[in-house]
Design a protein around this motif. Structure first.
Motif, PDB file in Angstrom:
ATOM      1  N   ASP A 195       0.836  -1.208   0.000  1.00 35.82           N
ATOM      2  CA  ASP A 195       0.000   0.000   0.000  1.00 35.82           C
ATOM      3  C   ASP A 195       0.870   1.257   0.000  1.00 35.82           C
ATOM      4  N   LEU A 196       1.908   1.263   0.824  1.00 33.72           N
ATOM      5  CA  LEU A 196       2.789   2.435   0.878  1.00 33.72           C
ATOM      6  C   LEU A 196       3.560   2.576  -0.439  1.00 33.72           C
ATOM      7  N   GLY A 197       3.994   1.440  -0.982  1.00 32.53           N
ATOM      8  CA  GLY A 197       4.707   1.461  -2.259  1.00 32.53           C
ATOM      9  C   GLY A 197       3.853   2.067  -3.365  1.00 32.53           C
ATOM     10  N   GLU A 198       2.556   1.718  -3.377  1.00 34.62           N
ATOM     11  CA  GLU A 198       1.651   2.268  -4.398  1.00 34.62           C
ATOM     12  C   GLU A 198       1.459   3.761  -4.211  1.00 34.62           C
ATOM     13  N   LEU A 199       1.293   4.182  -2.957  1.00 32.35           N
ATOM     14  CA  LEU A 199       1.078   5.611  -2.682  1.00 32.35           C
ATOM     15  C   LEU A 199       2.282   6.444  -3.110  1.00 32.35           C
ATOM     16  N   LEU A 200       3.485   5.862  -2.986  1.00 32.20           N
ATOM     17  CA  LEU A 200       4.701   6.627  -3.286  1.00 32.20           C
ATOM     18  C   LEU A 200       5.285   6.286  -4.658  1.00 32.20           C
ATOM     19  N   GLY A 201       4.728   5.251  -5.316  1.00 34.17           N
ATOM     20  CA  GLY A 201       5.241   4.848  -6.621  1.00 34.17           C
ATOM     21  C   GLY A 201       6.654   4.295  -6.550  1.00 34.17           C
ATOM     22  N   LEU A 202       6.932   3.526  -5.485  1.00 39.14           N
ATOM     23  CA  LEU A 202       8.284   2.985  -5.289  1.00 39.14           C
ATOM     24  C   LEU A 202       8.213   1.486  -4.978  1.00 39.14           C
ATOM     25  N   PRO A 203       9.269   0.730  -5.342  1.00 39.45           N
ATOM     26  CA  PRO A 203       9.311  -0.681  -4.941  1.00 39.45           C
ATOM     27  C   PRO A 203       9.476  -0.785  -3.427  1.00 39.45           C
ATOM     28  N   SER A 204       8.875  -1.816  -2.839  1.00 42.14           N
ATOM     29  CA  SER A 204       8.953  -1.931  -1.383  1.00 42.14           C
ATOM     30  C   SER A 204       9.211  -3.369  -0.976  1.00 42.14           C
ATOM     31  N   ARG A 205       9.869  -3.521   0.164  1.00 41.90           N
ATOM     32  CA  ARG A 205      10.070  -4.844   0.760  1.00 41.90           C
ATOM     33  C   ARG A 205       9.773  -4.752   2.244  1.00 41.90           C
ATOM     34  N   VAL A 206       9.421  -5.893   2.834  1.00 39.09           N
ATOM     35  CA  VAL A 206       9.033  -5.896   4.248  1.00 39.09           C
ATOM     36  C   VAL A 206       9.562  -7.164   4.909  1.00 39.09           C
ATOM     37  N   HIS A 207       9.819  -7.074   6.210  1.00 39.80           N
ATOM     38  CA  HIS A 207      10.184  -8.247   7.005  1.00 39.80           C
ATOM     39  C   HIS A 207       9.875  -7.911   8.454  1.00 39.80           C
ATOM     40  N   ASN A 208       9.890  -8.929   9.322  1.00 39.73           N
ATOM     41  CA  ASN A 208       9.581  -8.592  10.716  1.00 39.73           C
ATOM     42  C   ASN A 208      10.762  -7.871  11.366  1.00 39.73           C
ATOM     43  N   ASP A 209      10.434  -7.090  12.398  1.00 40.49           N
ATOM     44  CA  ASP A 209      11.415  -6.151  12.942  1.00 40.49           C
ATOM     45  C   ASP A 209      12.626  -6.832  13.584  1.00 40.49           C
ATOM     46  N   ALA A 210      12.423  -7.993  14.201  1.00 39.67           N
ATOM     47  CA  ALA A 210      13.563  -8.660  14.851  1.00 39.67           C
ATOM     48  C   ALA A 210      14.551  -9.180  13.805  1.00 39.67           C
ATOM     49  N   SER A 211      14.026  -9.729  12.709  1.00 39.22           N
ATOM     50  CA  SER A 211      14.904 -10.195  11.632  1.00 39.22           C
ATOM     51  C   SER A 211      15.673  -9.021  11.037  1.00 39.22           C
ATOM     52  N   LEU A 212      14.966  -7.899  10.873  1.00 38.31           N
ATOM     53  CA  LEU A 212      15.631  -6.745  10.265  1.00 38.31           C
ATOM     54  C   LEU A 212      16.639  -6.104  11.217  1.00 38.31           C
ATOM     55  N   ALA A 213      16.421  -6.226  12.521  1.00 41.51           N
ATOM     56  CA  ALA A 213      17.438  -5.739  13.466  1.00 41.51           C
ATOM     57  C   ALA A 213      18.738  -6.511  13.232  1.00 41.51           C
ATOM     58  N   ALA A 214      18.613  -7.825  12.983  1.00 39.11           N
ATOM     59  CA  ALA A 214      19.795  -8.644  12.694  1.00 39.11           C
ATOM     60  C   ALA A 214      20.468  -8.170  11.405  1.00 39.11           C
ATOM     61  N   LEU A 215      19.658  -7.922  10.384  1.00 35.40           N
ATOM     62  CA  LEU A 215      20.217  -7.459   9.103  1.00 35.40           C
ATOM     63  C   LEU A 215      20.877  -6.085   9.266  1.00 35.40           C
ATOM     64  N   GLY A 216      20.242  -5.222  10.073  1.00 31.60           N
ATOM     65  CA  GLY A 216      20.795  -3.888  10.324  1.00 31.60           C
ATOM     66  C   GLY A 216      22.176  -3.964  10.960  1.00 31.60           C
ATOM     67  N   GLU A 217      22.316  -4.815  11.977  1.00 28.27           N
ATOM     68  CA  GLU A 217      23.626  -4.960  12.632  1.00 28.27           C
ATOM     69  C   GLU A 217      24.650  -5.558  11.662  1.00 28.27           C
ATOM     70  N   TYR A 218      24.191  -6.458  10.810  1.00 31.26           N
ATOM     71  CA  TYR A 218      25.089  -7.132   9.872  1.00 31.26           C
ATOM     72  C   TYR A 218      25.616  -6.151   8.815  1.00 31.26           C
ATOM     73  N   VAL A 219      24.725  -5.325   8.299  1.00 27.82           N
ATOM     74  CA  VAL A 219      25.107  -4.440   7.190  1.00 27.82           C
ATOM     75  C   VAL A 219      25.735  -3.134   7.688  1.00 27.82           C
ATOM     76  N   PHE A 220      25.144  -2.544   8.737  1.00 33.09           N
ATOM     77  CA  PHE A 220      25.580  -1.205   9.157  1.00 33.09           C
ATOM     78  C   PHE A 220      26.131  -1.156  10.584  1.00 33.09           C
ATOM     79  N   GLY A 221      26.061  -2.255  11.329  1.00 32.98           N
ATOM     80  CA  GLY A 221      26.417  -2.209  12.747  1.00 32.98           C
ATOM     81  C   GLY A 221      27.624  -3.048  13.091  1.00 32.98           C
ATOM     82  N   ILE A 222      27.529  -3.729  14.213  1.00 32.34           N
ATOM     83  CA  ILE A 222      28.678  -4.445  14.764  1.00 32.34           C
ATOM     84  C   ILE A 222      29.056  -5.674  13.935  1.00 32.34           C
ATOM     85  N   GLY A 223      28.143  -6.097  13.047  1.00 30.47           N
ATOM     86  CA  GLY A 223      28.414  -7.283  12.235  1.00 30.47           C
ATOM     87  C   GLY A 223      29.098  -6.989  10.915  1.00 30.47           C
TER      88      GLY A 223
END
Ligand SMILES: [Zn+2]
Length: 322
Positions: free
Chosen positions: A100-128
């Motif tokens: 719905d947000l992707g349609e409103l903004l005309g952009l591609p979108s992806r989603v995942h649950n917040d705990a999984s993304l916290a792991a990805l965040g640390e891996y890409v931009f944090g201590i990982g």
């Protein structure tokens, strides 16, 4: 001059929605929160969010948004974006906020649950950064988790992998809301610590906790226990140390199964984790195989409350790279 490519990172929780404009290197250029107002429904929330993001972009004229990454608290299908049985946003069941947000903004979108993304965040931009694999345990009112292998979130056969809160740490422990028994979330979450302390107080044990909540045991929280422990309270200290022991059991189990390069502890409870970190590590070593007893790759989050938001940004960038 070409405009700087950016993504919108969104973290949807039960009480507030956090939005940010994030560069490819993980810099948050601008951020703002709005109340979730879950009772007004998902379409209304996505419209308010789209308006907010438009405004944020207008304030950054030299940027070009190219995608959306969304972290969401609850069960969400990363392929279809379908949001199911959200405990804190019940009227959003069956909606697809990312689309719905992707349609409103005309952009591609992806989603995942917040705990999984916290792991990805640390891996890409944090201590990982620079590691090959990482597991994150998010200790808050509940316990979440995420597994990153070779740059990707590991989802398992049905996409449910990484439910670290539902690892069994005491097979005779209490029943969990998920239907299982003795799960980490029932033994070591903030909610669990408060429940265990309350049970002991009701059974007649003496503790400063009773005084701190002025006798109203319904007001006992993990924070109350941390405060009481700081004042030398024995019961509070025991409950928190037991929780650290159980997290250590989970760490030992995760090492045996996944052998990750790093295990990151994050979430709201982890703010006070320094108090119990040595205990957690000792428990992890005590329960581990001999080859894992010497060292223990457990660290605390460096992104703190932004881990999920930056994981959402990482998810958006990953999509764009496909
Ligand atoms: Zn469970």
């Amino acid at each position: 001059m070409p405009k700087q490519r950016v993504v919108f990172a969104i973290d949807i929780g039960g009480t507030k929605i956090r939005g940010a404009v994030v560069s490819e290197s993980g810099d948050i250029l601008v951020r703002k929160d709005i109340p979730s107002q879950g009772e007004k429904g998902e379409p209304a929330a996505m419209k308010r969010l789209a308006a907010l993001l438009h405004k944020m972009c207008a304030d950054l004229p030299d940027t070009e948004p190219v995608g959306i990454g969304m972290a969401i608290a609850g069960t969400v299908d990363p392929e279809t974006g379908l949001f199911s049985n959200p405990p804190n946003l019940p009227s959003w069941h069956g909606t697809v906020p990312s689309l719905d947000l992707g349609e409103l903004l005309g952009l591609p979108s992806r989603v995942h649950n917040d705990a999984s993304l916290a792991a990805l965040g640390e891996y890409v931009f944090g201590i990982g950064q620079g590691t090959k694999s990482l597991v994150m345990i998010t200790l808050g009112t509940g316990v979440g988790g995420g597994i990153v292998q070779d740059g990707h979130l590991y989802g398992g056969y049905r996409g449910y992998a990484g439910e670290i809160g539902h690892l069994i740490v005491d097979s005779s422990g209490p029943q969990c809301a998920c239907g299982g028994r003795g799960h980490l979330e029932m033994m070591a979450s903030g909610t669990a610590c408060a429940r265990i302390a309350k049970e002991r107080l009701v059974a007649g044990e003496a503790s400063l906790v009773t005084k701190l909540v002025r006798g109203d045991l319904e007001k006992v929280r993990a924070e109350t226990l941390v405060k009481a422990e700081g004042l030398g309270d024995l019961l509070a200290g025991e409950v928190l140390r037991d929780a650290a022991d159980y997290v250590g059991v989970a760490v030992a189990t995760l090492r045996s199964i996944l052998d990750p390069e790093l295990i990151v502890i994050g979430g709201g409870v982890s703010r006070n984790l320094h108090l119990f970190f040595p205990r957690l590590v000792a428990s992890a070593k005590a329960h581990a195989m001999d080859i894992d007893k010497e060292s223990c790759p457990v660290v605390t989050t460096v992104l703190g409350d932004d881990a999920g938001l930056l994981g959402a940004a990482a998810l958006a960038w990953e999509k764009l790279g496909e």
